[in-house]
Design a protein around this motif. Structure first.
Motif, PDB file in Angstrom:
ATOM      1  N   ALA A 271       0.955  -1.229   0.016  1.00 30.95           N
ATOM      2  CA  ALA A 271      -0.009   0.019  -0.015  1.00 30.95           C
ATOM      3  C   ALA A 271       0.907   1.206   0.004  1.00 30.95           C
ATOM      4  N   SER A 272       1.932   1.082   0.757  1.00 26.06           N
ATOM      5  CA  SER A 272       2.918   2.230   0.708  1.00 26.06           C
ATOM      6  C   SER A 272       3.449   2.767  -0.396  1.00 26.06           C
ATOM      7  N   PHE A 273       3.883   1.751  -1.347  1.00 29.70           N
ATOM      8  CA  PHE A 273       4.533   1.813  -2.655  1.00 29.70           C
ATOM      9  C   PHE A 273       3.489   2.261  -3.432  1.00 29.70           C
ATOM     10  N   GLN A 274       2.097   2.063  -3.495  1.00 27.57           N
ATOM     11  CA  GLN A 274       1.284   2.519  -4.206  1.00 27.57           C
ATOM     12  C   GLN A 274       0.835   4.063  -4.219  1.00 27.57           C
ATOM     13  N   ALA A 278       5.344   7.950  -3.044  1.00 29.50           N
ATOM     14  CA  ALA A 278       5.997   6.800  -2.625  1.00 29.50           C
ATOM     15  C   ALA A 278       7.326   6.945  -3.377  1.00 29.50           C
ATOM     16  N   ILE A 279       8.406   6.308  -2.704  1.00 31.26           N
ATOM     17  CA  ILE A 279       9.657   6.553  -3.453  1.00 31.26           C
ATOM     18  C   ILE A 279       9.798   5.529  -4.501  1.00 31.26           C
ATOM     19  N   HIS A 280      10.479   5.677  -5.786  1.00 30.38           N
ATOM     20  CA  HIS A 280      10.571   4.627  -6.493  1.00 30.38           C
ATOM     21  C   HIS A 280       9.098   3.959  -6.803  1.00 30.38           C
ATOM     22  N   THR A 281       8.081   4.615  -7.137  1.00 33.06           N
ATOM     23  CA  THR A 281       6.677   4.078  -7.371  1.00 33.06           C
ATOM     24  C   THR A 281       6.996   3.065  -8.592  1.00 33.06           C
ATOM     25  N   SER A 282       7.787   3.116  -9.614  1.00 35.69           N
ATOM     26  CA  SER A 282       7.933   2.495 -10.814  1.00 35.69           C
ATOM     27  C   SER A 282       8.370   1.008 -10.289  1.00 35.69           C
ATOM     28  N   ALA A 405       6.705  -0.782   6.459  1.00 31.84           N
ATOM     29  CA  ALA A 405       6.827   0.057   5.323  1.00 31.84           C
ATOM     30  C   ALA A 405       7.687   1.448   5.437  1.00 31.84           C
ATOM     31  N   HIS A 406       7.527   2.178   6.645  1.00 33.95           N
ATOM     32  CA  HIS A 406       8.439   3.200   6.692  1.00 33.95           C
ATOM     33  C   HIS A 406       9.798   2.865   6.903  1.00 33.95           C
ATOM     34  N   VAL A 407      10.176   1.904   7.544  1.00 28.03           N
ATOM     35  CA  VAL A 407      11.570   1.366   7.736  1.00 28.03           C
ATOM     36  C   VAL A 407      12.170   1.261   6.017  1.00 28.03           C
ATOM     37  N   VAL A 408      11.422   0.501   5.440  1.00 31.02           N
ATOM     38  CA  VAL A 408      12.013   0.060   3.992  1.00 31.02           C
ATOM     39  C   VAL A 408      12.180   1.404   3.263  1.00 31.02           C
TER      40      VAL A 408
END
Length: 447
Positions: A271-274, A278-282, A405-408
């Motif tokens: 969900a965080s990457f969507q 978000a960083i590096h959404t690709s 998610a925050h740590v990643v």
């Protein structure tokens, strides 16, 4: 495992009895024994696993000299007093006495035959104690304790609990009675798990050798991770998947509960990457579930499908495991494998971990792991906190799965931090090849 007498014809060779107290300790012992068997004049080897059935020894056809039995705790009695009581009811006391008798009987019988005997104790104070009172020369591989639990290279770690001071009350993580056992005349070699611990033990004239940690042996992948990079590596590096290992542990039913917790973290990470910011959404996400052979992947698959994962036929990564189970959700893939453990560790950028040995091995490869304390009996808050001291900045503890998610995302933004984590992990866990170095030293010292 069958009980044999351990008698052998009189020979000029060394008769070596190995004592270990746990599944992980059995594996470490077997790695050393495999290297011993490759030497030009190997000893005759016998074993007595003090915890469990010692199945690792069966693969090398090493005979057992006494009774073996799996206790209810699975060897984690030091984590919970209730587990200890279950083991006592399950015959722990009787088993211990029978094992002590078996060791002394083996030593006596070998001496009557005129054979040279020695004992290799692998684990903690229990096999070390048995070896000390066996009336034979012995060596000790200390897998359970490290000075990193109480200090780093700078000095002692700050601890909140008064009880924590007990761990280092005498100037070492190894207490005076343990050091006494390691400093006896018949103790010819001690192999601590890291350089810092070796340095401290030498202060008491203990024959400690800094030869590395066998836990880091045998982890070489059979397939290069470059197989999922395109030909133009530099141009495509940012487009490659972010690979995350999932380490739920190996002991059922705890591992199934851990898996559910890990999947909450995975869902939050996806969900965080969507999100637009978000960083590096690709980037696509690839999760590699490193599942112990003794676990049931059907149970794990049910948890996946209940959280929206669908079986899939293709994956951006081809693991060397024909039975890999592939799942897909949004732009994320999840692979379950029970035969590509080494690849999971080497290919992953980070790990979500609720395991003992697997977490330490991952960190030893120079990578950050994110740990979520569970309900135990092994991976509970006390174990996770202790492991975070052992591994230092390479292990990041979070209280809730959603915090992963925050740590990643923070790790992705801090390449300098990743370099320090890599150096820290390799320093604390050591270089591969320890089993061979220990085997060579054993023959030199025990012969």
């Amino acid at each position: 495992m069958s009980d044999v007498s351990g008698l052998s014809p009189t020979s000029n060779g060394l008769q070596l009895l190995v004592l270990s107290n746990g599944h992980g300790e059995d594996i470490i012992a077997v790695r050393i024994l495999q290297e011993l068997q490759q030497q030009s004049n190997p000893p005759d080897i016998f074993a007595l696993p003090l915890v469990g059935e010692g199945r690792a020894y069966q693969k090398l056809n090493i005979p057992c000299i006494g009774s073996v039995r799996t206790m209810p705790s699975g060897g984690f009695i030091y984590m919970d007093g209730r587990q200890l009581m279950q083991d006592v009811k399950g015959g722990l006391v009787q088993l211990t006495f029978s094992q002590i008798k078996a060791i002394r009987r083996w030593v006596s019988s070998q001496k009557r035959l005129g054979n040279k005997t020695a004992i290799l104790a692998v684990g903690d104070i229990v096999p070390l104690l048995f070896a000390t009172f066996s009336d034979a020369n012995y060596a000790f591989v200390g897998t359970a304790k490290s000075e990193y639990y109480v200090r780093d290279e700078v000095g002692l770690l700050a601890r909140k609990s008064k009880a924590a001071r007990w761990e280092n009350f005498s100037g070492s993580i190894y207490h005076p009675w343990e050091r006494w056992l390691m400093s006896r005349r018949r103790c010819l070699a001690v192999f601590p798990r890291d350089s810092l611990t070796t340095e401290i033990l030498k202060q008491w004239l203990i024959p400690a050798f800094d030869l590395g940690n066998p836990m880091m042996d045998g982890l070489e992948p059979t397939v290069s991770p470059q197989q999922f990079y395109s030909a133009d590596v530099q141009q495509k590096e940012l487009a490659r998947p972010l690979v995350i290992a999932l380490l739920p542990g190996s002991r059922a039913p705890e591992a199934y509960t851990n898996w559910k917790v890990i999947m909450l973290a995975v869902s939050a990470l996806i969900a965080s990457f969507q999100k637009r910011d978000a960083i590096h959404t690709s980037k696509s996400l690839v999760f590699l579930g490193a599942i112990a052979p003794g676990l049931d992947c059907n149970i794990l698959s049910q948890t996946l499908q209940s959280q929206g994962w669908q079986p899939h036929s293709q994956s951006p990564i081809s693991l060397p495991d024909a039975n890999t189970l592939i799942f897909k959700q949004s732009n994320a893939y999840l692979l379950l494998t029970q035969q590509a453990y080494n690849e999971c560790l080497h290919w992953a950028d980070t790990a979500i971990a609720m395991a003992g040995t697997a977490t330490e091995q991952f960190v030893g490869l120079g990578k950050p792991a994110i740990a979520i304390p569970g309900d135990g009996p092994q991976y509970n808050p006390a174990f996770a906190e202790a492991q975070s001291r052992l591994l230092g900045p390479s292990l990041i503890l979070v209280e809730q799965p959603t915090e992963v998610a925050h740590v990643v995302r923070s790790l992705i933004k801090e390449p300098d931090s990743l370099q320090k984590i890599a150096e820290n992990g390799r320093r604390r866990m050591g270089k591969p090849g320890a089993a061979r170095r220990i085997a060579e030293c054993l023959l030199e010292r025990l012969w």
